[in-house]
Scaffold this motif. Structure first.
Motif, mmCIF file in Angstrom:
data_model
loop_
_atom_site.group_PDB
_atom_site.id
_atom_site.type_symbol
_atom_site.label_atom_id
_atom_site.label_comp_id
_atom_site.label_asym_id
_atom_site.label_seq_id
_atom_site.Cartn_x
_atom_site.Cartn_y
_atom_site.Cartn_z
ATOM 1 N N THR B 101 0.751 -1.251 -0.012
ATOM 2 C CA THR B 101 0.071 -0.044 0.053
ATOM 3 C C THR B 101 1.025 1.259 -0.010
ATOM 4 O O THR B 101 2.202 1.115 0.350
ATOM 5 C CB THR B 101 -0.925 -0.039 1.419
ATOM 6 O OG1 THR B 101 -0.022 -0.205 2.261
ATOM 7 C CG2 THR B 101 -1.924 -1.271 1.203
ATOM 8 N N TRP B 103 1.250 5.786 0.764
ATOM 9 C CA TRP B 103 0.512 6.809 1.450
ATOM 10 C C TRP B 103 -0.727 7.151 0.979
ATOM 11 O O TRP B 103 -0.882 7.225 -0.514
ATOM 12 C CB TRP B 103 1.539 7.888 1.691
ATOM 13 C CG TRP B 103 2.966 7.562 2.278
ATOM 14 C CD1 TRP B 103 4.119 7.511 1.741
ATOM 15 C CD2 TRP B 103 3.025 7.383 3.597
ATOM 16 N NE1 TRP B 103 5.145 7.125 2.634
ATOM 17 C CE2 TRP B 103 4.518 6.865 3.689
ATOM 18 C CE3 TRP B 103 2.179 7.006 4.799
ATOM 19 C CZ2 TRP B 103 4.981 6.640 4.954
ATOM 20 C CZ3 TRP B 103 2.812 6.813 5.985
ATOM 21 C CH2 TRP B 103 4.236 6.491 6.049
ATOM 22 N N PRO B 104 -1.685 7.873 1.783
ATOM 23 C CA PRO B 104 -2.905 8.070 1.142
ATOM 24 C C PRO B 104 -2.737 9.373 0.216
ATOM 25 O O PRO B 104 -1.677 10.117 0.436
ATOM 26 C CB PRO B 104 -3.679 8.501 2.388
ATOM 27 C CG PRO B 104 -3.199 7.854 3.492
ATOM 28 C CD PRO B 104 -1.781 7.632 3.002
ATOM 29 N N ASP B 105 -3.616 9.612 -0.566
ATOM 30 C CA ASP B 105 -3.667 10.941 -1.167
ATOM 31 C C ASP B 105 -3.416 12.163 -0.287
ATOM 32 O O ASP B 105 -3.801 12.172 0.725
ATOM 33 C CB ASP B 105 -4.578 11.272 -1.999
ATOM 34 C CG ASP B 105 -4.967 10.283 -3.194
ATOM 35 O OD1 ASP B 105 -3.779 9.692 -3.670
ATOM 36 O OD2 ASP B 105 -6.094 10.226 -3.688
ATOM 37 N N PRO B 107 -3.759 15.229 1.919
ATOM 38 C CA PRO B 107 -5.268 15.640 2.350
ATOM 39 C C PRO B 107 -5.537 17.061 2.232
ATOM 40 O O PRO B 107 -4.383 17.875 1.974
ATOM 41 C CB PRO B 107 -5.307 15.181 3.917
ATOM 42 C CG PRO B 107 -3.730 15.374 4.327
ATOM 43 C CD PRO B 107 -3.009 14.760 2.934
ATOM 44 N N THR B 202 -4.009 15.266 9.265
ATOM 45 C CA THR B 202 -3.444 13.807 8.805
ATOM 46 C C THR B 202 -2.030 13.678 9.223
ATOM 47 O O THR B 202 -1.285 14.633 8.914
ATOM 48 C CB THR B 202 -3.990 13.686 7.348
ATOM 49 O OG1 THR B 202 -5.308 14.099 7.253
ATOM 50 C CG2 THR B 202 -3.624 12.141 6.856
ATOM 51 N N ARG B 228 -6.774 8.626 10.897
ATOM 52 C CA ARG B 228 -6.017 9.788 10.183
ATOM 53 C C ARG B 228 -4.776 9.802 10.411
ATOM 54 O O ARG B 228 -3.677 10.598 10.110
ATOM 55 C CB ARG B 228 -6.613 11.113 10.285
ATOM 56 C CG ARG B 228 -8.073 11.180 9.769
ATOM 57 C CD ARG B 228 -8.538 12.659 10.117
ATOM 58 N NE ARG B 228 -7.997 13.501 9.038
ATOM 59 C CZ ARG B 228 -8.757 14.892 8.981
ATOM 60 N NH1 ARG B 228 -9.586 15.207 9.446
ATOM 61 N NH2 ARG B 228 -8.040 15.894 8.199
ATOM 62 N N HIS B 230 -1.487 7.348 9.896
ATOM 63 C CA HIS B 230 -0.987 6.482 8.946
ATOM 64 C C HIS B 230 0.410 6.024 9.373
ATOM 65 O O HIS B 230 1.400 6.806 9.700
ATOM 66 C CB HIS B 230 -1.149 6.557 7.539
ATOM 67 C CG HIS B 230 -2.425 7.296 7.165
ATOM 68 N ND1 HIS B 230 -3.310 6.149 6.607
ATOM 69 C CD2 HIS B 230 -3.067 8.534 7.329
ATOM 70 C CE1 HIS B 230 -4.466 7.016 6.389
ATOM 71 N NE2 HIS B 230 -4.429 8.169 6.675
ATOM 72 N N ARG B 262 -3.683 2.166 8.754
ATOM 73 C CA ARG B 262 -4.014 3.130 9.574
ATOM 74 C C ARG B 262 -3.800 2.715 11.061
ATOM 75 O O ARG B 262 -3.944 1.441 11.365
ATOM 76 C CB ARG B 262 -5.661 3.292 9.487
ATOM 77 C CG ARG B 262 -5.987 4.028 8.194
ATOM 78 C CD ARG B 262 -7.346 4.201 8.382
ATOM 79 N NE ARG B 262 -8.116 5.077 7.198
ATOM 80 C CZ ARG B 262 -8.486 4.336 6.141
ATOM 81 N NH1 ARG B 262 -8.891 3.092 6.157
ATOM 82 N NH2 ARG B 262 -9.189 5.044 5.316
#
Lengths: 160, 275
Positions: B101, B103-105, B107, B202, B228, B230, B262
């Motif tokens: 996976t 890192w998220p987009d 924020p 985040t 939020r 990670h 998370r």
């Protein structure tokens, strides 16, 4: 230049943020405003721990000497924090050198005066010692984690 | 179809030529590879092999969007990484992946990145993305902790970010010699002075697991939602295809479900020493 009464300086310090104005007022007679210049030795390892300093601005380094390695900074204490906790327990001797990094402004409490106030009025003593516990616990936690040497390659459990 | 004796394509290492080797500090190098078209997202990892020596999982430290070569930052900690970290320009390495996976987009609100030691490498791509997005997002804060000033990863680049970007960057070390004018203490001491807007923050964390546990706990105490926060987790990733189970953490197989997870999904498992 505006000169603030030392009582106001105590009250404005982060360590006293949660206490009422009364404690700051009662302790003000033990305190004075001090300034240290860049590189100035604030206290030296092994000398009588006769002061508690509330850092108002700037940063101080706690140093110790390691044979063969010279002086090593083991912690920095910054604005809003307390410097010098050895006055709390006998034999009231400092464990490290403290040196100013840049200009350091602080409120300096006379340790003998503080201890006398705490002894004579247990209510003040209790309130004040409660203020000292968070920095003590914080330093204990920091020392324990630093002792783990987290960033060393040997800390990897699965070296490949 | 009989597939016996044939490895799935994803398991076959792709040979890549070493274009450049940058020494970051003693025992730690960044290897740039001639990867050709190689799509990945910040936070993912690859399996790196040296023929006849072994294979190890390594996080990607380059930015997928800036046109720079695929880069891997490696510290020699064992037999395989010692050989890989000693490669020279022009030699070849086997690469599988990317895996896992990302890192998220980035924020919309404030982004806090906390890196410890080599943990800055997997965060580098996400940080650079955040810098590019800074006009449309809130604060970008990077807190970095390492053992001593000589072990600051990407030190020159960090200095450039401090001088040339609006990101708020603070560095701390465990110990230093006189002359160091920065912070000395745990990375969590840097958090204490940040006035975070917890409901709008985040956090991306990468570093030694103890550091991440303490930091995540402190962030949660400050009011940042565990969903939020990670973390990039490391376990012994051997196959990278969720087959061998070596990287299992509770219900998660980290080569597939991680490394980026998370805190709300792993916080409990991280507290169980047997896992």
């Amino acid at each position: 230049m505006i000169v603030h009464p030392v009582e106001d300086l105590i009250r404005e310090h982060a360590l006293f943020a949660e206490t009422g104005p009364e404690i700051a007022g009662l302790l003000a007679s033990c305190a004075r405003n001090v300034v240290f210049r860049d590189g100035e030795l604030i206290f030296k390892e092994g000398e009588t721990a006769d002061r508690l300093l509330l850092i108002r601005s700037g940063r101080a380094a706690l140093e110790t000497s390691i044979p063969g390695h010279g002086n090593v900074i083991i912690q920095t204490v910054k604005t809003g924090e307390a410097l010098g906790l050895s006055w709390l327990v006998p034999p009231y001797l400092t464990d490290f050198d403290a040196r100013a990094i840049g200009t350091v402004r602080a409120v300096s409490f006379d340790a003998t005066c503080l201890r006398a106030k705490c002894e004579s009025d247990p209510r003040i003593g209790y309130a004040f010692y409660k203020l000292m516990i968070p920095p003590l616990i914080g330093r204990l936690r920091t020392a324990r984690i630093q002792a783990l040497n987290l960033y060393e390659p040997t800390a990897d459990p699965n070296p490949a | 179809m009989d597939t016996r004796g044939h490895a799935p394509a994803s398991l076959l290492p792709r040979p890549m030529r070493v274009a450049r080797v940058v020494t970051e500090m003693a025992g730690t190098v960044t290897i740039e590879l001639e990867a050709g078209a190689f799509a990945f997202a910040p936070g993912q990892f690859v399996m790196v092999s040296s023929p006849g020596v072994g294979e190890v999982p390594i996080s990607i430290s380059s930015d997928p969007d800036d046109g720079t070569p695929l880069a891997l930052t490696i510290r020699a900690v064992g037999a395989t990484t010692a050989v890989i970290a000693a490669v020279s320009e022009g030699s070849w390495l086997g690469i599988r992946g990317p895996y896992g996976t990302a890192w998220p987009d980035i924020p919309e609100g404030d982004l806090l990145l906390m890196a410890g030691g080599l943990g800055l490498a997997p965060l580098r791509g996400a940080f650079l993305r955040a810098l590019r997005a800074q006009e449309r997002i809130g604060r970008v804060i990077l807190l970095y902790g390492t053992r001593e000033p000589g072990m600051i990863l990407f030190d020159r680049e960090l200095l450039g970010w401090m001088r040339q970007t609006r990101a708020e960057i603070h560095v701390t070390v465990d110990q230093a010699h006189p002359g160091w004018t920065g912070n000395v203490g745990l990375i969590t001491t840097l958090l204490e002075r940040e006035r975070l807007d917890a409901s709008n923050t985040t956090a991306f964390l990468c570093g030694p697991e103890v550091m991440m546990r303490l930091s995540a706990r402190q962030l949660a105490a400050l009011g940042v939602s565990p969903s939020r926060i990670h973390l990039s987790l490391e376990r012994h990733m051997a196959c990278a295809t969720a087959q061998c189970g070596r990287c299992q953490l509770g219900p998660l197989i980290l080569c597939r479900d991680g490394p980026v997870v998370r805190h709300s999904d792993v916080g409990r498992a991280l507290g169980i020493a047997e896992l």
